[in-house]
Design a protein around this motif. Structure first.
Motif, mmCIF file in Angstrom:
data_model
loop_
_atom_site.group_PDB
_atom_site.id
_atom_site.type_symbol
_atom_site.label_atom_id
_atom_site.label_comp_id
_atom_site.label_asym_id
_atom_site.label_seq_id
_atom_site.Cartn_x
_atom_site.Cartn_y
_atom_site.Cartn_z
ATOM 1 N N ALA A 30 31.554 40.456 38.048
ATOM 2 C CA ALA A 30 31.610 39.155 38.707
ATOM 3 C C ALA A 30 31.837 39.352 40.209
ATOM 4 C CB ALA A 30 32.725 38.298 38.103
ATOM 5 N N TYR A 31 31.552 38.328 40.985
ATOM 6 C CA TYR A 31 31.516 38.480 42.443
ATOM 7 C C TYR A 31 32.854 38.961 43.019
ATOM 8 C CZ TYR A 31 30.982 37.292 47.372
ATOM 9 O OH TYR A 31 30.947 37.345 48.738
ATOM 10 N N PRO A 77 35.830 40.145 41.565
ATOM 11 C CA PRO A 77 36.335 41.463 41.150
ATOM 12 C C PRO A 77 35.575 42.618 41.800
ATOM 13 C CG PRO A 77 36.215 40.014 39.253
ATOM 14 C CD PRO A 77 35.553 39.287 40.398
ATOM 15 N N ALA A 78 34.241 42.492 41.885
ATOM 16 C CA ALA A 78 33.454 43.553 42.514
ATOM 17 C C ALA A 78 33.760 43.665 44.009
ATOM 18 C CB ALA A 78 31.965 43.289 42.300
ATOM 19 N N LYS A 79 33.864 42.506 44.670
ATOM 20 C CA LYS A 79 34.140 42.529 46.109
ATOM 21 C C LYS A 79 35.539 43.076 46.387
ATOM 22 C CE LYS A 79 33.639 39.594 50.184
ATOM 23 N NZ LYS A 79 33.177 38.278 50.671
ATOM 24 N N TYR A 80 36.500 42.678 45.565
ATOM 25 C CA TYR A 80 37.877 43.166 45.710
ATOM 26 C C TYR A 80 37.919 44.682 45.539
ATOM 27 C CZ TYR A 80 42.825 43.842 44.524
ATOM 28 O OH TYR A 80 44.120 44.279 44.472
ATOM 29 N N THR A 81 37.193 45.185 44.544
ATOM 30 C CA THR A 81 37.172 46.627 44.301
ATOM 31 C C THR A 81 36.599 47.378 45.492
ATOM 32 O OG1 THR A 81 36.910 46.222 41.929
ATOM 33 C CG2 THR A 81 36.368 48.420 42.732
ATOM 34 N N TRP A 82 35.532 46.847 46.072
ATOM 35 C CA TRP A 82 34.952 47.481 47.259
ATOM 36 C C TRP A 82 35.968 47.520 48.405
ATOM 37 C CZ3 TRP A 82 30.843 50.351 48.204
ATOM 38 C CH2 TRP A 82 29.774 50.317 47.309
ATOM 39 N N LEU A 83 36.675 46.417 48.618
ATOM 40 C CA LEU A 83 37.610 46.333 49.745
ATOM 41 C C LEU A 83 38.790 47.287 49.567
ATOM 42 C CD1 LEU A 83 37.650 42.475 50.367
ATOM 43 C CD2 LEU A 83 36.553 44.216 51.766
ATOM 44 N N VAL A 84 39.391 47.258 48.374
ATOM 45 C CA VAL A 84 40.584 48.086 48.173
ATOM 46 C C VAL A 84 40.234 49.560 48.030
ATOM 47 C CG1 VAL A 84 41.863 46.185 47.121
ATOM 48 C CG2 VAL A 84 40.585 47.768 45.663
ATOM 49 N N ASP A 92 22.278 38.048 39.584
ATOM 50 C CA ASP A 92 22.576 38.307 38.175
ATOM 51 C C ASP A 92 21.381 38.819 37.390
ATOM 52 O OD1 ASP A 92 25.133 37.524 38.650
ATOM 53 O OD2 ASP A 92 24.937 35.534 37.749
ATOM 54 N N THR A 93 20.171 38.404 37.740
ATOM 55 C CA THR A 93 19.011 38.744 36.925
ATOM 56 C C THR A 93 17.948 39.538 37.669
ATOM 57 O OG1 THR A 93 17.759 36.725 37.445
ATOM 58 C CG2 THR A 93 19.364 36.599 35.639
ATOM 59 N N GLY A 94 18.022 39.556 39.002
ATOM 60 C CA GLY A 94 17.014 40.264 39.765
ATOM 61 C C GLY A 94 15.762 39.466 40.019
#
Length: 218
Positions: A23-24, A26-33, A163-165
């Protein structure tokens, strides 16, 4: 611990999604941290390597560097239905943002530099949703203040692309709703030569300039 707690909260908020870890937020948070986590991991690694003989430390550093670059370039990328998300270095080396990023960014800048509202419709390329999202967001998403038909048009189309390309434009009546929310005046670039006639029938009171632009299908 703080990173893990933050990620757990975001995953729980997106627990209803099919793939909550993609999801947007969680993925963005992971990139930042990851910036902080990688810095801490590297500092610990330096301490470990410092205790090894110089030859072994050099060999271990080279092996880890190759492993990291390989994972970021050739490692398996996550899938969203039929759309494979490219790894970071692969995206950089192929100069791609979803598809053909350089041309898409140039188009966004071109549209944004215009005093009027310009966006795309039924061009047949996935970049259309990406371009419209940013071109209209830069214009403040129209007089509705970022809500209503324009916001739905930009956000949902972009989300569908992520989500689907792929991206499927709404019907012509939906296009009329978007232009009406934008103040009733817009320039639409398309590769459908019949779009002007369709708009004349669907919403003759709106001032929509249709430009059949062959560049949109390149």
């Amino acid at each position: 611990v703080a990173v893990a707690v933050g990620l757990a909260v975001l995953l729980s908020l997106n627990s209803q999604a099919d793939l909550p870890w993609l999801a947007y937020y969680p993925a963005k948070y992971t990139w930042l941290v990851s910036v902080v986590v990688v810095a801490v991991a590297v500092s610990l690694l330096v301490r470990v390597l410092d205790r090894l003989p110089p030859a072994r430390a050099t060999a271990a550093s080279a092996a880890l560097l190759i492993l990291a670059l390989g994972a970021a370039t050739l490692g398996p990328a996550p899938l969203r239905e039929n759309f494979r998300i490219e790894q970071p270095l692969a995206r950089i080396l192929t100069d791609s943002v979803l598809t053909t990023g350089e041309r898409a960014v140039d188009t966004i800048i071109e549209y944004d530099s215009r005093p009027d509202i310009v966006f795309q419709w039924a061009t047949g390329t996935p970049d259309e949703a990406f371009i419209n999202f940013w071109a209209l967001e830069f214009k403040g998403a129209g007089p509705d203040g970022g809500h209503g038909d324009v916001r739905i048009f930009t956000v949902y189309a972009y989300r569908e692309l992520r989500d689907t390309g792929s991206y499927r434009p709404r019907d012509v009546e939906g296009l009329c709703d978007v232009v009406e929310s934008l103040g009733g005046v817009a320039e639409v670039h398309t590769r459908e030569s019949s779009l002007a006639d369709q708009l004349t029938l669907a919403c003759p009171d709106l001032d929509i300039t249709v430009v059949v632009d062959p560049r949109t299908s390149e």
